[in-house]
Every structure is written in structure tokens, then in C-alpha cells.
Design a protein around this motif. Structure first.
Motif, PDB file in Angstrom:
ATOM      1  N   LEU A 114     -31.202   7.278 -10.566  1.00 52.18           N
ATOM      2  CA  LEU A 114     -30.534   8.355  -9.824  1.00 52.18           C
ATOM      3  C   LEU A 114     -29.856   9.298 -10.820  1.00 52.18           C
ATOM      4  O   LEU A 114     -29.488   8.895 -11.928  1.00 52.18           O
ATOM      5  N   CYS A 115     -29.661  10.559 -10.441  1.00 55.86           N
ATOM      6  CA  CYS A 115     -29.037  11.533 -11.347  1.00 55.86           C
ATOM      7  C   CYS A 115     -27.630  11.071 -11.729  1.00 55.86           C
ATOM      8  O   CYS A 115     -26.955  10.432 -10.927  1.00 55.86           O
TER       9      CYS A 115
ATOM     10  N   CYS B 229     -24.622  10.968  -9.087  1.00 55.13           N
ATOM     11  CA  CYS B 229     -25.193  10.943  -7.730  1.00 55.13           C
ATOM     12  C   CYS B 229     -24.293  10.182  -6.764  1.00 55.13           C
ATOM     13  O   CYS B 229     -23.935   9.030  -6.993  1.00 55.13           O
TER      14      CYS B 229
ATOM     15  N   CYS C 195     -34.089   9.560  -2.170  1.00 50.79           N
ATOM     16  CA  CYS C 195     -33.624   9.402  -3.547  1.00 50.79           C
ATOM     17  C   CYS C 195     -33.207   7.974  -3.870  1.00 50.79           C
ATOM     18  O   CYS C 195     -33.611   7.411  -4.879  1.00 50.79           O
TER      19      CYS C 195
ATOM     20  N   ASN D 147     -26.116  13.552   1.999  1.00 53.91           N
ATOM     21  CA  ASN D 147     -25.985  14.558   0.944  1.00 53.91           C
ATOM     22  C   ASN D 147     -26.415  15.938   1.451  1.00 53.91           C
ATOM     23  O   ASN D 147     -26.584  16.874   0.686  1.00 53.91           O
TER      24      ASN D 147
ATOM     25  N   MET E  33     -33.096  15.771  -0.429  1.00 50.06           N
ATOM     26  CA  MET E  33     -32.986  15.996  -1.861  1.00 50.06           C
ATOM     27  C   MET E  33     -34.240  15.553  -2.610  1.00 50.06           C
ATOM     28  O   MET E  33     -34.704  16.216  -3.526  1.00 50.06           O
TER      29      MET E  33
ATOM     30  N   CYS F 167     -24.167  15.558  -4.144  1.00 53.59           N
ATOM     31  CA  CYS F 167     -25.416  15.566  -4.902  1.00 53.59           C
ATOM     32  C   CYS F 167     -25.353  16.717  -5.896  1.00 53.59           C
ATOM     33  O   CYS F 167     -25.478  17.886  -5.513  1.00 53.59           O
ATOM     34  N   PRO F 168     -25.125  16.401  -7.173  1.00 54.28           N
ATOM     35  CA  PRO F 168     -24.969  17.468  -8.173  1.00 54.28           C
ATOM     36  C   PRO F 168     -26.165  18.422  -8.205  1.00 54.28           C
ATOM     37  O   PRO F 168     -25.999  19.634  -8.371  1.00 54.28           O
ATOM     38  N   LEU F 169     -27.351  17.857  -7.983  1.00 52.95           N
ATOM     39  CA  LEU F 169     -28.539  18.693  -8.079  1.00 52.95           C
ATOM     40  C   LEU F 169     -28.648  19.659  -6.894  1.00 52.95           C
ATOM     41  O   LEU F 169     -28.890  20.852  -7.075  1.00 52.95           O
TER      42      LEU F 169
HETATM   43  S1  SF4 Z   1     -31.062  14.745  -6.308  1.00 57.77           S
HETATM   44 FE1  SF4 Z   1     -29.025  14.363  -5.539  1.00 57.77          FE
HETATM   45  S2  SF4 Z   1     -29.213  12.615  -4.170  1.00 57.77           S
HETATM   46 FE2  SF4 Z   1     -31.055  12.698  -5.439  1.00 57.77          FE
HETATM   47  S3  SF4 Z   1     -30.615  11.378  -7.178  1.00 57.77           S
HETATM   48 FE3  SF4 Z   1     -30.062  13.418  -7.781  1.00 57.77          FE
HETATM   49  S4  SF4 Z   1     -27.910  13.581  -7.249  1.00 57.77           S
HETATM   50 FE4  SF4 Z   1     -28.705  11.794  -6.172  1.00 57.77          FE
END
Ligand code: SF4
Ligand SMILES: Cc1ncc(C[n+]2csc(CCOP(=O)(O)OP(=O)(O)O)c2C)c(N)n1
Lengths: 391, 314
Positions: free
Chosen positions: B20-21, B24, B49, B134, B138, B218-220
Motif C-alpha cells: 500500500l502507498c 495509506c 487497494c 477513501n 482508488m 488516501c494520499p494519492l
Molecule cells: S491509492 Fe490510496 S487507498 Fe490505494 S494504496 Fe494508495 S493511498 Fe492507499
């Protein structure tokens, strides 16, 4: 014991004897009778199954997977659109190598919507990784249900099994059949010892991980092997069944094939009518026989080619259409089986009975005449023919 | 609730090393949730995710048994597992007391998995369903879901010359779940870990279905630096965008009522997905969002007092 039952009741009776730990149900005609009967067994304490009344077939198949992965015997049943709605999850059941048994009461797929029998539903998932065993009548539906678990749970197989019975024709028709004593059935089925149950805190397992290009292929390859092994196991279980219950079952049934030059190939309930027609046509001096495919997946390619060795013209009867532009699914499989093995044989497709359209002895008689003419003239007018349809 | 000392002594069910990021929310939430459980677990997960990043064959981050079947059916699949467990218990084939937790993203819970969730709740399985919300799909690249806040820029609700991002307000899933009259439902946030874990403990004790909707930054997708996740979760709570409350047998309880709610702008302005709202042309959206939050907040307070009152007079 001799008992009068509908096909649905016969299957429910087998389920009662199997007494699976979990059964997930969702109604669809003509399958509904199975689960209603089974619900009675539950209500009367004749089984100790956890009976789940689901919100859809998609969820029913999902719950069956959840239960089977947990390490118990789990079953569900469906028809037509219900099976189509399960489709995504049906594939997953097979790829997780879960020995689920599911009766499917064959019914035409929408659209247009139609509740009667053809095989388009199960044909739609013929390559989903499930073993498919067809039944000619209630007796066979019952016997197949009893054999299915042993096939599915065999360590060399570990694949789910569909046992099919023709909607209304078998499911709703009252027939007298032989049922076997509970303890004999139980003994035949044996105990199930799951190999990798989810419910085992001392040994946690993961089902359904992300499987990239580095392993997915290997897993699929192994799954394909299970299907290959199933052929042997289906025959072994058939022999064991014969020993125990005096009824013989193999990959397919040969009827008056020993000296035949002409032959019909059928699936399901039509075999009964077709056998009677074969007898009548025999009296006219045609050397004709019949093959009833029991085990459609895995497809008994080699064995079939061997059984058809002496046949000159073969009529393949499909109760469903293939939309590949070259005939029905059974026709395509049979032709593939013969390719390179028997170049002389003429194989002709007869598509019939879609959406419950009746198939009469007269229709089958005409097919017999047709293949006799082909044998005499050496000419095939049309390799795909529609029987009993207004053109 | 277990003390910090006790918690730290418990085995981590979600092992490190997953993909995971960094930062996350789902990673933090799944660790907290599983840590709050005293019993052995069977975890089911919807596609998304969390699932794809923790179970890359031949590895798995899950030290409990784990089941993933598909995107829309984690609750339905776990229903079968839970039923199998009951059957095994009845037969005396299993001694341990096991708990069942289903995880799904907002897509897998608010949208495609909604029917299977509803079915599982209605059938009364003893399982805890966690939605890690989130606010978008995602895993497939930040597409809008029915949980996405109004005004968010996503790949299927992009902001542009004629559009300010997602038009609709988010579906109130927790309210939909409460309507099933299950024994326990709640909303939580990883910023308030104590509250979250207490809720999980409660949920796992009820003899029936329970549900917790957990906000998962969710940072992304939200577009902020990964180290700010907890801060963003906290701001969502402090501004009232995400309310912490629970509904036990129909009685609503606000678990956190800040003396002074911060303006919603403070949460929005920290996220790239709302950047376009801070232009004169979109000023009205900000205002509408503030009104929306206020209305929701008042409604919740009323529900708390009404249901408490109704319970008293029972
Ligand atoms: S995209 Fe968002 S929800 Fe998916 S792993 Fe990355 S941070 Fe987590
Ligand atoms: C039936 C089906 N439709 C679509 C997908 C593709 N898909 C996989 S994950 C996903 C999005 C998941 O979103 P969400 O549930 O919000 O979880 P997140 O990825 O945000 O953790 C989608 C659309 C799928 N796997 N199955």
C-alpha cells in the motif's frame, strides 16, 4: 427403495442424504422445487444444514465458496439466468479448487425470457472449469448427485461439479426411481477432510490472493490438470457406484453401437426418446446406434472417437445454439474429437428444442432418415440443421 | 477497552511489507481494526487497494485466515464462511471462538457490494463489516464512487471549464446500514484511534451483524503528502465532514462533539482534489458544502436526542 418423485425432489432427496453443512438458496424456475423441498427437510430437522436464503444467485455462489473454503461441504442450485448471474463467481469457485456440487436445472437463457428447457445456460459456462454431468431422467439425476461429491473431492480432481437435469421434462415430471438407504449413501460418499480450511486458527490460509504473471499461469495449468484427471476419477466412481448400487455409469452410454454405421449423439432427457426411435429404426434394417454423453466436461474426446470408429454418418443433436456461426457447442466438440482420428465420418448438426420446443419421435425419425440418405448418397446438404422450427 | 500496553503485546495481524502507498489510510485502519480483536479472525476482503496490496502471491500480509473472492461479494462470501463455522461448532469440530471481519473500500461497499452487504445484514450473520472509505475507486485510478464528496475532482468526475468535479453529495451509507436495524453500526476515523478500536471491540462482541464506516485518507487520490494522513482524518472530524457516532440497537450517540467545529474549507484546502473550488467561480460550492455539513450535523444531533428519548420511554 422405489419411490415416485419429480426430478427436483430426487435431487433434493440426494441432498438430504448428503446432508451438507451449508446450502445457499435463491429461487428460479424450474430449480425452485429443489430448494423448497430441501427447506422442508431443514424445517423438519431431517438435515442439520445451515440453510442460507440469499439475496441473489451471485451471493448464493459467493456464500457457497465462503463455506467450501471454510472446510465444509457446501451446495447451491440454479437455472438459466441464475447461472448467468453467477458466472463471475462460478469461475472463481473452480479456480480455488473447491469441491462444490451444484445441481443445475437446464432452462433457456434470456432473452427473450423463457422458462423452459434448453441447454444454453450450462453451455454458457462449459469452460468455466466445472465438471458437467448430464442426466437422462430422475434416476440419473439422483445417482449423479450421489456420485458428484466423490468426484469433486477426489484429491486428483478438486473441482466443482454441476449435475444437470432438463427443466420441466425431468425436474417436474413424476417418475418412479430407486433410492438407496441413507447409511449406504453416506458410506459411499465418505467423510470429507478438507486440505486447507479457512477455519483453522492454528494454520491460517489465504484464499484468492493477487496472482500476477509470475504464478497465475502455473495455477491455471494445475487447474487444467484437475480436469484431465477427472475423466479417470468419474469412471472409477462410476464403477464403485455400480458395485454398490447396481447401476453402471461411465463417461457416456453406448446404445446399440456394436455394429452401427449410423449414430446419434445426444445430451440429457432426449436420450430416452431417441433410444426408442433407434429401436424402431433398427426394425427397418438401419444399422443405427446412439451415444448419450453423460460427462460433458471434461469432454471424453479419445473415448468418443474410439466409440465412433466404425460410424459413417453421425447426427449430433444440440439443444442449444452456438453463435460462432458453425453450429451448436456439442457439434463443435464432437467434430474436434474426430479431427485427425476419423476423417471418413460425416458429422451433421441438428439443433432442436430451444426454449422448450418439443422434440417428437417423428423429428428424431426424420433425423435418422436424413443421415441414412447422406450415407447412401454421400452428400451432406447442410451441416447445420434446425429441427422443428418454422423457417 | 484494552490498554495500550495490552494492545502493543498483541500480535499484528497485518504484517508490514505490504505494497500500500506510504501513508495509506486503509493500511492504518486495517491494522487498528485487527489489533482490536482478541479472538482469532477470518478476514474477507473485497477487490481494491487493500486486497491487491496485501496478498501478492506467494506473499501475504495476513496472519489470520483470509478470503478474497471478488469485488462485490465480500459480505456474501463471508456469510458462507460464518455459516460453515456455525455448522462446525454445532458438530463440536471447532473449539475456538472465531470472529469474522469483512473489509471493503467504498466502491465495494457503497456501490457494487451494496446488495450483498444488505443481504448479509438482513440474514443476521455474526460478522463485522468494515468499510474503509477513501471516497473513490482508488485501485482503478481514482474514479468517483457514490461516497465521493461533492466537488471532488476525480478521473470520472473531472473538474474542467464547465465542471467543478463531482456534482452529487455522498450517499449516506451508514444511515442505509442503520435502517437494517442491526445491533451495532458506527462511523470512525483513524485519527481517533481510541474511539475506533473501542468501536471494533464493541462490534465484535455483539451477537449479530455490525458495521463500521471508517474514513480512510488516501494520499494519492486526495492529493496530499503521505505523512499528513492522520492530520487530514482529524480535520475531517473537526470540520464535521466526518462525524464520529454510533448506533446501538437504534440509539444514536455522538462520540465526539468539538466545542467549535472548524470551517469545511480547512479540510478541503489541504487536498489537491478540491483545489479548483478555491476560485471565485466556484466559491458558491464551498458555501454549499458548508451548509451541507451543518445540516447533517444538526440532523445527527437531533437523531441522538430523539432516539435516546425514545429509548428511555420504552
Ligand atoms: S491509492 Fe490510496 S487507498 Fe490505494 S494504496 Fe494508495 S493511498 Fe492507499
Ligand atoms: C465486477 C468488477 N468490476 C470492476 C472491477 C475493477 N475494480 C477492481 S478494484 C476497483 C475499485 C475499488 O474501489 P474501492 O472499493 O473504493 O476500493 P479502493 O481501491 O479505493 O481501496 C474496481 C472498479 C472488478 N474487479 N470487478
Amino acid at each position: 427403495m422405489r419411490q415416485a418423485m419429480t426430478g427436483n425432489e430426487a435431487v433434493a432427496y440426494a441432498m438430504k442424504q448428503i446432508n451438507p453443512e451449508v446450502v445457499a438458496a435463491y429461487p428460479i424456475t424450474p430449480q425452485t422445487g429443489i430448494m423448497q423441498k430441501f427447506a422442508d427437510y431443514v424445517a423438519n430437522g431431517q438435515v442439520d444444514t445451515e440453510f442460507l436464503t440469499m439475496d441473489s444467485e451471485h451471493s448464493a455462489m459467493s456464500a457457497t465458496i465462503g463455506a467450501s473454503a471454510a472446510g465444509v461441504r457446501a451446495m447451491t442450485a440454479t437455472s438459466s439466468n441464475g447461472l448467468a448471474y453467477m458466472w463471475e463467481i462460478v469461475y472463481i469457485a473452480a479456480s480455488y479448487r473447491l469441491p462444490i456440487v451444484m445441481p443445475v436445472v437446464n432452462r433457456a437463457l434470456s432473452g427473450p425470457i423463457n422458462i423452459h428447457c434448453d441447454h444454453s445456460d450450462t453451455m454458457g459456462c462449459r469452460d468455466s472449469g466445472w465438471i458437467q454431468i448430464f442426466s437422462e431422467n430422475s434416476q440419473e439425476a439422483y445417482d449423479n448427485a450421489v456420485q458428484a461429491l466423490r468426484i469433486a473431492e477426489h484429491p486428483d480432481v478438486m473441482l466443482p461439479v454441476m449435475i444437470t437435469l432438463d427443466g420441466f421434462i425431468i425436474s417436474h415430471a413424476l417418475e418412479t426411481l430407486s433410492t438407496y438407504e441413507d447409511d449406504k449413501v453416506k458410506k459411499f460418499i465418505g467423510n470429507y477432510i478438507p486440505k486447507h480450511p479457512l477455519i483453522n486458527p492454528s494454520q491460517p490460509v489465504t484464499y484468492g490472493p493477487l496472482d500476477f504473471f509470475d504464478y497465475y499461469f502455473e495455477h491455471k495449468r494445475q487447474q487444467a490438470e484437475g480436469m484431465v484427471n477427472a475423466k479417470k476419477v468419474i469412471q472409477e466412481v462410476g464403477r464403485a457406484f455400480e458395485k454398490e448400487f447396481n447401476r453402471s455409469y461411465g463417461l457416456f452410454e453406448e446404445y446399440r453401437m456394436a455394429d452401427a454405421e449410423l449414430a446419434l449423439i445426444v445430451l440429457g432427457s432426449t436420450a430416452g426418446t431417441a433410444k426408442a426411435v433407434v429401436d424402431m429404426v433398427r426394425e427397418k434394417g438401419y444399422k443405427i446406434g446412439l451415444i448419450k454423453i453423460r460427462c460433458f466436461r471434461p469432454f471424453p474426446e479419445e473415448e468418443l472417437a474410439e466409440a465412433l470408429k466404425r460410424i459413417k454418418v453421425l447426427a449430433v443433436m444440440d439443444r442449444s445454439l452456438g453463435f460462432n456461426g458453425v453450429g451448436g457447442p456439442l457439434f463443435n466438440d464432437v467434430r474436434a474429437a474426430l479431427f485427425g482420428r476419423n476423417a471418413e465420418i460425416k458429422v451433421v448438426n441438428y439443433v432442436y428444442g430451444l426454449g422448450g420446443r418439443e422434440i417428437t419421435p417423428n423429428d428424431i425419425w426424420n433425423i435418422c432418415n436424413n443421415i441414412r440418405d447422406i450415407n447412401l448418397t454421400g452428400k451432406v446438404q447442410s451441416s447445420v440443421n434446425y429441427v422443428g422450427v418454422r423457417e | 477497552m484494552a490498554s495500550l500496553k495490552e494492545l502493543s503485546a498483541r500480535e499484528e495481524i497485518v504484517a508490514p511489507g505490504h505494497r500500500l502507498c506510504p501513508g495509506c489510510g486503509a493500511a492504518i485502519v486495517s491494522r487498528m481494526v485487527t489489533k482490536a480483536a482478541k479472538n482469532p479472525l477470518v478476514v474477507a476482503c473485497a477487490t481494491g487497494c487493500l486486497e491487491v496490496s496485501t496478498t501478492i502471491y506467494p506473499y501475504t500480509s495476513w496472519k489470520s485466515s483470509f478470503l478474497h473472492v471478488a469485488f462485490e461479494n465480500s459480505a456474501a462470501s463471508l456469510s458462507g464462511t460464518e455459516a460453515a463455522y456455525r455448522a462446525l461448532k454445532k458438530k463440536g469440530k471447532i473449539k475456538e471462538d472465531i470472529r469474522f471481519i469483512s473489509f471493503g473500500g467504498d466502491g465495494g461497499t457503497y456501490d457494487i457490494g451494496f446488495q450483498s452487504l444488505s443481504g448479509a445484514l438482513e440474514r443476521g450473520h455474526r460478522m463485522l463489516v468494515i468499510c474503509y472509505d477513501n471516497g473513490a475507486y482508488m485501485n482503478t485510478g481514482i474514479q468517483r464512487s457514490s461516497a465521493t464528496p461533492r466537488g471532488a475532482d476525480t478521473t470520472t468526475s473531472p473538474a474542467g471549464k464547465e465542471a467543478y468535479g463531482k456534482k452529487e453529495y455522498p450517499k449516506d451509507l451508514t444511515a442505509c446500514v442503520v435502517a437494517h436495524d442491526i445491533p451495532y453500526a458506527a462511523q470512525a476515523s483513524p485519527s481517533h484511534w481510541n474511539d475506533l478500536m473501542k468501536k471494533v471491540e464493541k462490534a465484535l462482541e455483539v451477537d449479530g451483524p455490525s458495521f463500521i464506516n471508517v474514513l480512510s485518507p488516501c494520499p494519492l487520490g486526495w492529493r496530499y503528502p503521505g505523512e499528513e494522513s492522520i492530520e487530514l482524518a482529524r480535520l475531517a472530524v473537526e470540520t464535521g465532514f466526518w462525524q464520529l457516532y454510533e448506533v446501538e440497537n437504534g440509539v444514536y450517540k455522538m462520540n465526539y462533539n468539538p466545542k467549535e467545529r472548524k470551517p469545511i474549507r480547512e479540510w478541503l484546502e489541504k487536498q489537491g482534489r478540491f483545489r479548483h473550488l478555491f476560485t471565485p467561480a466556484n466559491e458558491h460550492i464551498l458555501q454549499e458544502l458548508q451548509e451541507y455539513v451543518d445540516k447533517k450535523w444538526d440532523r445527527l444531533l437531533k437523531l441522538c436526542s430523539i432516539t435516546e428519548e425514545a429509548n428511555k420511554t420504552k
